[in-house]
Design a protein around this motif. Sequence first.
Motif, PDB file in Angstrom:
ATOM      1  N   VAL A 173      -6.080-110.697  68.062  1.00 35.78           N
ATOM      2  CA  VAL A 173      -6.743-111.886  66.980  1.00 35.78           C
ATOM      3  C   VAL A 173      -5.290-112.891  66.856  1.00 35.78           C
ATOM      4  CG1 VAL A 173      -7.424-112.126  65.008  1.00 35.78           C
ATOM      5  CG2 VAL A 173      -7.786-109.719  65.931  1.00 35.78           C
ATOM      6  N   ARG A 174      -4.707-112.813  66.921  1.00 38.66           N
ATOM      7  CA  ARG A 174      -3.441-113.628  66.298  1.00 38.66           C
ATOM      8  C   ARG A 174      -2.955-115.024  66.787  1.00 38.66           C
ATOM      9  NH1 ARG A 174       2.340-112.104  67.324  1.00 38.66           N
ATOM     10  NH2 ARG A 174       1.986-112.392  69.665  1.00 38.66           N
ATOM     11  N   ASP A 175      -3.712-114.863  68.637  1.00 42.86           N
ATOM     12  CA  ASP A 175      -3.763-115.284  69.543  1.00 42.86           C
ATOM     13  C   ASP A 175      -4.750-116.306  70.294  1.00 42.86           C
ATOM     14  OD1 ASP A 175      -0.612-114.575  69.726  1.00 42.86           O
ATOM     15  OD2 ASP A 175      -0.803-113.624  71.636  1.00 42.86           O
ATOM     16  N   ARG A 176      -5.717-115.698  69.239  1.00 43.13           N
ATOM     17  CA  ARG A 176      -6.824-116.223  69.078  1.00 43.13           C
ATOM     18  C   ARG A 176      -7.752-115.801  70.335  1.00 43.13           C
ATOM     19  NH1 ARG A 176      -9.105-118.553  65.124  1.00 43.13           N
ATOM     20  NH2 ARG A 176      -7.203-119.986  63.571  1.00 43.13           N
ATOM     21  N   ARG A 177      -7.294-114.741  71.131  1.00 43.28           N
ATOM     22  CA  ARG A 177      -7.981-114.020  72.344  1.00 43.28           C
ATOM     23  C   ARG A 177      -8.898-113.358  71.879  1.00 43.28           C
ATOM     24  NH1 ARG A 177      -4.039-110.644  75.162  1.00 43.28           N
ATOM     25  NH2 ARG A 177      -2.877-111.469  73.482  1.00 43.28           N
ATOM     26  N   PRO A 207     -12.347-112.173  68.436  1.00 42.01           N
ATOM     27  CA  PRO A 207     -12.633-112.815  67.272  1.00 42.01           C
ATOM     28  C   PRO A 207     -11.529-112.534  65.798  1.00 42.01           C
ATOM     29  CG  PRO A 207     -14.334-111.567  68.850  1.00 42.01           C
ATOM     30  CD  PRO A 207     -13.127-111.460  69.023  1.00 42.01           C
ATOM     31  N   GLN A 208     -11.709-113.698  65.228  1.00 37.78           N
ATOM     32  CA  GLN A 208     -10.980-113.847  64.034  1.00 37.78           C
ATOM     33  C   GLN A 208     -11.297-112.502  63.375  1.00 37.78           C
ATOM     34  OE1 GLN A 208      -8.077-114.863  63.306  1.00 37.78           O
ATOM     35  NE2 GLN A 208      -8.621-115.309  65.598  1.00 37.78           N
ATOM     36  N   ALA A 209     -10.308-110.976  62.082  1.00 40.79           N
ATOM     37  CA  ALA A 209     -10.764-110.483  61.300  1.00 40.79           C
ATOM     38  C   ALA A 209     -11.118-111.681  60.429  1.00 40.79           C
ATOM     39  CB  ALA A 209      -9.984-109.509  61.222  1.00 40.79           C
ATOM     40  N   MET A 236      -6.994-105.335  50.967  1.00 41.22           N
ATOM     41  CA  MET A 236      -6.552-103.702  52.206  1.00 41.22           C
ATOM     42  C   MET A 236      -7.336-103.802  52.565  1.00 41.22           C
ATOM     43  SD  MET A 236      -3.236-103.041  51.230  1.00 41.22           S
ATOM     44  CE  MET A 236      -3.253-102.062  52.021  1.00 41.22           C
ATOM     45  N   ARG A 237      -8.380-104.583  53.302  1.00 42.55           N
ATOM     46  CA  ARG A 237      -9.303-103.840  53.904  1.00 42.55           C
ATOM     47  C   ARG A 237      -9.731-105.396  54.580  1.00 42.55           C
ATOM     48  NH1 ARG A 237     -12.397-100.261  55.235  1.00 42.55           N
ATOM     49  NH2 ARG A 237     -14.797-100.179  55.687  1.00 42.55           N
ATOM     50  N   VAL A 238     -10.628-105.546  56.307  1.00 42.26           N
ATOM     51  CA  VAL A 238     -11.038-106.418  57.143  1.00 42.26           C
ATOM     52  C   VAL A 238     -11.828-105.923  57.498  1.00 42.26           C
ATOM     53  CG1 VAL A 238      -8.434-107.553  57.053  1.00 42.26           C
ATOM     54  CG2 VAL A 238      -9.473-106.402  59.244  1.00 42.26           C
ATOM     55  N   GLY A 239     -12.623-106.911  58.382  1.00 40.98           N
ATOM     56  CA  GLY A 239     -13.823-106.611  58.693  1.00 40.98           C
ATOM     57  C   GLY A 239     -14.024-107.506  59.977  1.00 40.98           C
ATOM     58  N   PHE A 240     -15.059-107.400  61.375  1.00 39.33           N
ATOM     59  CA  PHE A 240     -15.157-107.902  62.003  1.00 39.33           C
ATOM     60  C   PHE A 240     -16.989-107.898  62.563  1.00 39.33           C
ATOM     61  CE2 PHE A 240     -10.825-106.495  62.978  1.00 39.33           C
ATOM     62  CZ  PHE A 240     -10.332-107.424  63.300  1.00 39.33           C
ATOM     63  N   PHE A 241     -17.414-109.397  62.534  1.00 41.56           N
ATOM     64  CA  PHE A 241     -18.633-109.569  62.549  1.00 41.56           C
ATOM     65  C   PHE A 241     -19.023-108.736  64.183  1.00 41.56           C
ATOM     66  CE2 PHE A 241     -18.579-112.868  59.778  1.00 41.56           C
ATOM     67  CZ  PHE A 241     -19.452-112.304  58.978  1.00 41.56           C
ATOM     68  N   VAL A 294     -17.411-109.729  68.659  1.00 39.45           N
ATOM     69  CA  VAL A 294     -17.338-108.131  69.277  1.00 39.45           C
ATOM     70  C   VAL A 294     -18.042-108.444  69.925  1.00 39.45           C
ATOM     71  CG1 VAL A 294     -16.290-106.105  69.839  1.00 39.45           C
ATOM     72  CG2 VAL A 294     -16.152-107.551  67.263  1.00 39.45           C
ATOM     73  N   VAL A 295     -19.202-108.144  70.500  1.00 36.94           N
ATOM     74  CA  VAL A 295     -20.324-107.785  71.244  1.00 36.94           C
ATOM     75  C   VAL A 295     -20.092-109.515  72.451  1.00 36.94           C
ATOM     76  CG1 VAL A 295     -22.655-107.345  72.435  1.00 36.94           C
ATOM     77  CG2 VAL A 295     -21.818-105.875  70.382  1.00 36.94           C
TER      78      VAL A 295
END
Length: 94
Positions: free
Chosen positions: A59-63, A65-67, A73-78, A82-83
């Motif tokens: 995620v940090r290296d943008r390889r 999708p961004q959270a 204290m909570r993150v999510g991904f679309f 991801v697909v």
Amino acid sequence: METQARRCYLLFESDSLRWSYVMAELQEQDGTNGLRQMIPIREVLKLLPVSRSTLHRMVRDRRFPQAHELSPMRVGFFLDEVVEWQKKLGKKET
């Protein structure tokens, strides 16, 4: 008028070390009030054979999708992002 598409994606289950089909209902964006499904990081880790640290680096290296921060204290991904990432990964290998 909202339309829904049912799509099937091949995802790797790291817990059982096997491939399985996962059905995902994704709403096609119609420009009004369509919501995109989000999944928590623990669900992403169930789908990918990588560690939490590796996922954070990706995620940090943008390889990957961004959270998106949902609370302090909570993150999510679309799910659709991801697909799409997985589809592009498969195309690079062929």
